[in-house]
Design a protein around this motif. Structure first.
Motif, PDB file in Angstrom:
ATOM      1  N   ASP A 169       0.844  -1.193   0.000  1.00 29.20           N
ATOM      2  CA  ASP A 169       0.000   0.000   0.000  1.00 29.20           C
ATOM      3  C   ASP A 169       0.882   1.248   0.000  1.00 29.20           C
ATOM      4  OD1 ASP A 169       0.138   1.139   2.991  1.00 29.20           O
ATOM      5  OD2 ASP A 169       0.207  -1.047   3.042  1.00 29.20           O
ATOM      6  N   ALA A 170       0.267   2.400  -0.175  1.00 26.78           N
ATOM      7  CA  ALA A 170       1.007   3.653  -0.325  1.00 26.78           C
ATOM      8  C   ALA A 170       1.739   4.080   0.946  1.00 26.78           C
ATOM      9  CB  ALA A 170       0.046   4.760  -0.764  1.00 26.78           C
ATOM     10  N   ALA A 171       1.299   3.591   2.098  1.00 28.26           N
ATOM     11  CA  ALA A 171       1.902   4.022   3.360  1.00 28.26           C
ATOM     12  C   ALA A 171       3.186   3.263   3.699  1.00 28.26           C
ATOM     13  CB  ALA A 171       0.890   3.854   4.495  1.00 28.26           C
ATOM     14  N   GLN A 172       3.483   2.187   2.983  1.00 29.07           N
ATOM     15  CA  GLN A 172       4.656   1.375   3.284  1.00 29.07           C
ATOM     16  C   GLN A 172       5.943   2.138   2.964  1.00 29.07           C
ATOM     17  OE1 GLN A 172       5.138  -1.808   4.565  1.00 29.07           O
ATOM     18  NE2 GLN A 172       7.310  -1.309   4.428  1.00 29.07           N
ATOM     19  N   GLY A 173       6.934   2.036   3.864  1.00 27.73           N
ATOM     20  CA  GLY A 173       8.238   2.640   3.624  1.00 27.73           C
ATOM     21  C   GLY A 173       9.057   1.814   2.655  1.00 27.73           C
ATOM     22  N   PRO A 174      10.330   2.156   2.458  1.00 28.93           N
ATOM     23  CA  PRO A 174      11.195   1.405   1.541  1.00 28.93           C
ATOM     24  C   PRO A 174      11.288  -0.065   1.949  1.00 28.93           C
ATOM     25  CG  PRO A 174      12.225   3.469   2.184  1.00 28.93           C
ATOM     26  CD  PRO A 174      11.020   3.304   3.062  1.00 28.93           C
ATOM     27  N   VAL A 175      11.369  -0.946   0.949  1.00 27.85           N
ATOM     28  CA  VAL A 175      11.488  -2.387   1.197  1.00 27.85           C
ATOM     29  C   VAL A 175      12.826  -2.856   0.627  1.00 27.85           C
ATOM     30  CG1 VAL A 175      10.522  -4.676   0.806  1.00 27.85           C
ATOM     31  CG2 VAL A 175       9.000  -2.710   1.128  1.00 27.85           C
ATOM     32  N   ARG A 176      13.740  -3.169   1.513  1.00 27.16           N
ATOM     33  CA  ARG A 176      15.058  -3.656   1.095  1.00 27.16           C
ATOM     34  C   ARG A 176      15.211  -5.158   1.282  1.00 27.16           C
ATOM     35  NH1 ARG A 176      15.563   0.947   4.081  1.00 27.16           N
ATOM     36  NH2 ARG A 176      16.349   2.795   2.972  1.00 27.16           N
ATOM     37  N   SER A 177      14.381  -5.723   2.167  1.00 25.73           N
ATOM     38  CA  SER A 177      14.411  -7.163   2.429  1.00 25.73           C
ATOM     39  C   SER A 177      13.059  -7.571   2.992  1.00 25.73           C
ATOM     40  CB  SER A 177      15.520  -7.497   3.437  1.00 25.73           C
ATOM     41  OG  SER A 177      15.095  -7.210   4.759  1.00 25.73           O
ATOM     42  N   PRO A 178      12.811  -8.885   3.097  1.00 21.55           N
ATOM     43  CA  PRO A 178      11.534  -9.341   3.676  1.00 21.55           C
ATOM     44  C   PRO A 178      11.297  -8.838   5.099  1.00 21.55           C
ATOM     45  CG  PRO A 178      12.612 -11.128   2.522  1.00 21.55           C
ATOM     46  CD  PRO A 178      13.605 -10.015   2.574  1.00 21.55           C
ATOM     47  N   ARG A 179      12.358  -8.473   5.803  1.00 19.12           N
ATOM     48  CA  ARG A 179      12.187  -8.003   7.179  1.00 19.12           C
ATOM     49  C   ARG A 179      11.394  -6.694   7.233  1.00 19.12           C
ATOM     50  NH1 ARG A 179      15.058 -11.359  10.174  1.00 19.12           N
ATOM     51  NH2 ARG A 179      16.815 -12.451   9.181  1.00 19.12           N
ATOM     52  N   ASP A 180      11.444  -5.931   6.156  1.00 27.13           N
ATOM     53  CA  ASP A 180      10.722  -4.657   6.136  1.00 27.13           C
ATOM     54  C   ASP A 180       9.209  -4.842   6.033  1.00 27.13           C
ATOM     55  OD1 ASP A 180      13.066  -3.044   6.249  1.00 27.13           O
ATOM     56  OD2 ASP A 180      13.400  -3.408   4.113  1.00 27.13           O
ATOM     57  N   VAL A 181       8.784  -6.056   5.648  1.00 18.98           N
ATOM     58  CA  VAL A 181       7.337  -6.334   5.558  1.00 18.98           C
ATOM     59  C   VAL A 181       6.999  -7.625   6.308  1.00 18.98           C
ATOM     60  CG1 VAL A 181       6.849  -5.070   3.436  1.00 18.98           C
ATOM     61  CG2 VAL A 181       7.772  -7.379   3.294  1.00 18.98           C
ATOM     62  N   ALA A 182       7.807  -7.908   7.331  1.00 21.60           N
ATOM     63  CA  ALA A 182       7.688  -9.189   8.044  1.00 21.60           C
ATOM     64  C   ALA A 182       6.326  -9.380   8.696  1.00 21.60           C
ATOM     65  CB  ALA A 182       8.795  -9.300   9.094  1.00 21.60           C
ATOM     66  N   ARG A 183       5.685  -8.296   9.094  1.00 23.50           N
ATOM     67  CA  ARG A 183       4.404  -8.426   9.801  1.00 23.50           C
ATOM     68  C   ARG A 183       3.200  -8.325   8.859  1.00 23.50           C
ATOM     69  NH1 ARG A 183       5.048  -8.198  15.220  1.00 23.50           N
ATOM     70  NH2 ARG A 183       7.060  -7.479  16.010  1.00 23.50           N
ATOM     71  N   ARG A 184       3.449  -8.254   7.586  1.00 18.85           N
ATOM     72  CA  ARG A 184       2.359  -8.106   6.627  1.00 18.85           C
ATOM     73  C   ARG A 184       1.906  -9.476   6.115  1.00 18.85           C
ATOM     74  NH1 ARG A 184       2.487  -2.854   4.801  1.00 18.85           N
ATOM     75  NH2 ARG A 184       0.299  -3.229   4.315  1.00 18.85           N
ATOM     76  N   ALA A 185       0.626  -9.609   5.846  1.00 16.47           N
ATOM     77  CA  ALA A 185       0.094 -10.855   5.279  1.00 16.47           C
ATOM     78  C   ALA A 185       0.515 -10.976   3.819  1.00 16.47           C
ATOM     79  CB  ALA A 185      -1.425 -10.864   5.386  1.00 16.47           C
ATOM     80  N   LEU A 186       0.648 -12.205   3.354  1.00 13.21           N
ATOM     81  CA  LEU A 186       0.932 -12.458   1.950  1.00 13.21           C
ATOM     82  C   LEU A 186      -0.391 -12.653   1.221  1.00 13.21           C
ATOM     83  CD1 LEU A 186       3.968 -14.937   2.061  1.00 13.21           C
ATOM     84  CD2 LEU A 186       3.920 -12.452   2.327  1.00 13.21           C
ATOM     85  N   LEU A 187      -0.609 -11.873   0.186  1.00 14.86           N
ATOM     86  CA  LEU A 187      -1.825 -11.956  -0.625  1.00 14.86           C
ATOM     87  C   LEU A 187      -1.446 -12.678  -1.916  1.00 14.86           C
ATOM     88  CD1 LEU A 187      -3.078  -8.287  -0.092  1.00 14.86           C
ATOM     89  CD2 LEU A 187      -3.397 -10.287   1.382  1.00 14.86           C
ATOM     90  N   VAL A 188      -1.930 -13.886  -2.091  1.00 10.78           N
ATOM     91  CA  VAL A 188      -1.414 -14.759  -3.146  1.00 10.78           C
ATOM     92  C   VAL A 188      -2.536 -15.474  -3.887  1.00 10.78           C
ATOM     93  CG1 VAL A 188       0.761 -15.165  -1.914  1.00 10.78           C
ATOM     94  CG2 VAL A 188      -1.188 -16.684  -1.518  1.00 10.78           C
ATOM     95  N   PHE A 189      -2.180 -16.036  -5.045  1.00 12.52           N
ATOM     96  CA  PHE A 189      -3.082 -16.947  -5.743  1.00 12.52           C
ATOM     97  C   PHE A 189      -3.076 -18.282  -5.013  1.00 12.52           C
ATOM     98  CE2 PHE A 189      -1.979 -14.066  -9.306  1.00 12.52           C
ATOM     99  CZ  PHE A 189      -3.265 -13.679  -9.658  1.00 12.52           C
ATOM    100  N   ARG A 190      -4.012 -19.130  -5.375  1.00 11.66           N
ATOM    101  CA  ARG A 190      -4.137 -20.399  -4.675  1.00 11.66           C
ATOM    102  C   ARG A 190      -2.918 -21.292  -4.936  1.00 11.66           C
ATOM    103  NH1 ARG A 190      -7.856 -20.194  -8.783  1.00 11.66           N
ATOM    104  NH2 ARG A 190      -7.836 -21.855 -10.349  1.00 11.66           N
ATOM    105  N   SER A 191      -2.842 -22.380  -4.189  1.00  9.99           N
ATOM    106  CA  SER A 191      -1.704 -23.293  -4.246  1.00  9.99           C
ATOM    107  C   SER A 191      -1.442 -23.749  -5.676  1.00  9.99           C
ATOM    108  CB  SER A 191      -1.968 -24.514  -3.366  1.00  9.99           C
ATOM    109  OG  SER A 191      -0.883 -25.397  -3.396  1.00  9.99           O
ATOM    110  N   GLY A 192      -0.152 -23.847  -6.015  1.00 10.51           N
ATOM    111  CA  GLY A 192       0.232 -24.237  -7.364  1.00 10.51           C
ATOM    112  C   GLY A 192       0.722 -23.080  -8.199  1.00 10.51           C
ATOM    113  N   CYS A 193       0.653 -21.855  -7.663  1.00  3.78           N
ATOM    114  CA  CYS A 193       1.099 -20.662  -8.377  1.00  3.78           C
ATOM    115  C   CYS A 193       2.612 -20.507  -8.243  1.00  3.78           C
ATOM    116  CB  CYS A 193       0.393 -19.429  -7.827  1.00  3.78           C
ATOM    117  SG  CYS A 193       1.004 -17.882  -8.501  1.00  3.78           S
TER     118      CYS A 193
END
Length: 292
Positions: A169-193
């Motif tokens: 989203d627009a409020a997120q700061g810079p993302v240099r590694s997964p640690r920067d979004v560690a508390r965020r949910a993953l929004l994904v397609f169903r299994s097999g993607c």
């Protein structure tokens, strides 16, 4: 078993209904029911469970369906080869990832239809793993999937390279590694993607545990939830170029080993004579793409 009986069985299995199969085959319903009953009697096993007006295929029916697809494909191929018919015609069943269907296929399909109007195009979207299995099971003639495809039964053609980007989203700061979004949910397609696997691997390689995973059936739903701040997603940059997202979503670049992925056109290598499929592959060889 007669090929005509197998065609009826295949139609009923795919439609889940005698009525719909009869309409598809231009047969009367009573004829379809009778031929299906004769086939079950000859085999000595039920091929469907009856549930009201719906027919649910049995385990024995699933096994027969795989063989039926192969036998009917070979029969059609043999007939066309004997006739020497090289003109693209008939049905072409195409599979594609949801994002590829939206961003890459429209111009290709339009160009193909202009060149070969006698081909009846059917398009199905699904994750890579399901598409690969559908091609292997003769349910699709060709599919656009994410590399790598490690099935020797399939012929492959690299058709384009995608750059995947992390969406927040627009409020997120810079993302240099997964640690920067560690508390965020993953929004994904169903299994097999395949893209989902890349996102999960990106977190795993950084030894960052994911908190929640939410599955969706369409990329539009994922984009909406990303904009609403519900989590992060991984998607081809090409999809975003074609949509007016304003300032609601940010795109973050990722390391090349995560971001860059080839999209492959795959088909069964043992199905040699298929003019419509050959013509479809030739569209990609000719360089038809959304950027053209």
């Amino acid at each position: 078993m007669e090929l005509s009986a197998l065609r009826i069985f295949q139609a009923v299995a795919e439609e889940g209904s005698v009525t719909q199969a009869a309409a598809r085959l231009n047969r009367v319903q009573s004829n379809v029911s009778a031929r299906l009953a004769q086939l079950e009697e000859a085999l000595g096993v039920p091929l469907f469970h009856r549930s009201g007006r719906r027919l649910l295929i049995t385990a024995e029916g699933e096994r027969l369906l795989a063989y039926a697809g192969r036998l009917l494909t070979l029969a059609d191929e043999a007939q066309a080869a004997v006739r020497g018919d090289q003109r693209p015609a008939g049905q072409l069943r195409i599979g594609a990832m949801e994002t590829a269907a939206a961003a890459r296929l429209p111009l290709v399909l339009a160009a193909f239809h202009r060149r070969h109007p006698e081909v009846d195009l059917l398009l199905e979207t699904a994750p890579t793993d399901q598409l690969v299995q559908a091609v292997l099971n003769h349910k699709l003639d060709v599919a656009l999937v994410a590399a790598p495809v490690l099935r020797p039964e399939l012929a492959q053609l690299a058709v384009f390279e995608e750059e995947l980007v992390l969406l927040t989203d627009a409020a997120q700061g810079p993302v240099r590694s997964p640690r920067d979004v560690a508390r965020r949910a993953l929004l994904v397609f169903r299994s097999g993607c395949a893209y989902r696997r890349r996102l999960e691997n990106w977190f795993a390689e950084a030894d960052v545990a994911t908190t929640r995973v939410s599955e969706f059936g369409t990329f539009e739903a994922i984009l909406g939830c990303v904009a609403a701040g519900m989590g992060v997603a991984l998607m081809p940059k090409e999809v975003l170029k074609q949509r007016q997202l304003g300032s609601s979503i940010q795109c973050h670049t990722l390391p090349p080993q995560t971001a860059l992925v080839q999209t492959m056109l795959v088909w069964r290598g043992d199905v040699l004579h298929h003019p419509a499929r050959h013509a479809f592959a030739a569209c990609f060889d000719a360089g038809i793409s959304p950027a053209a």
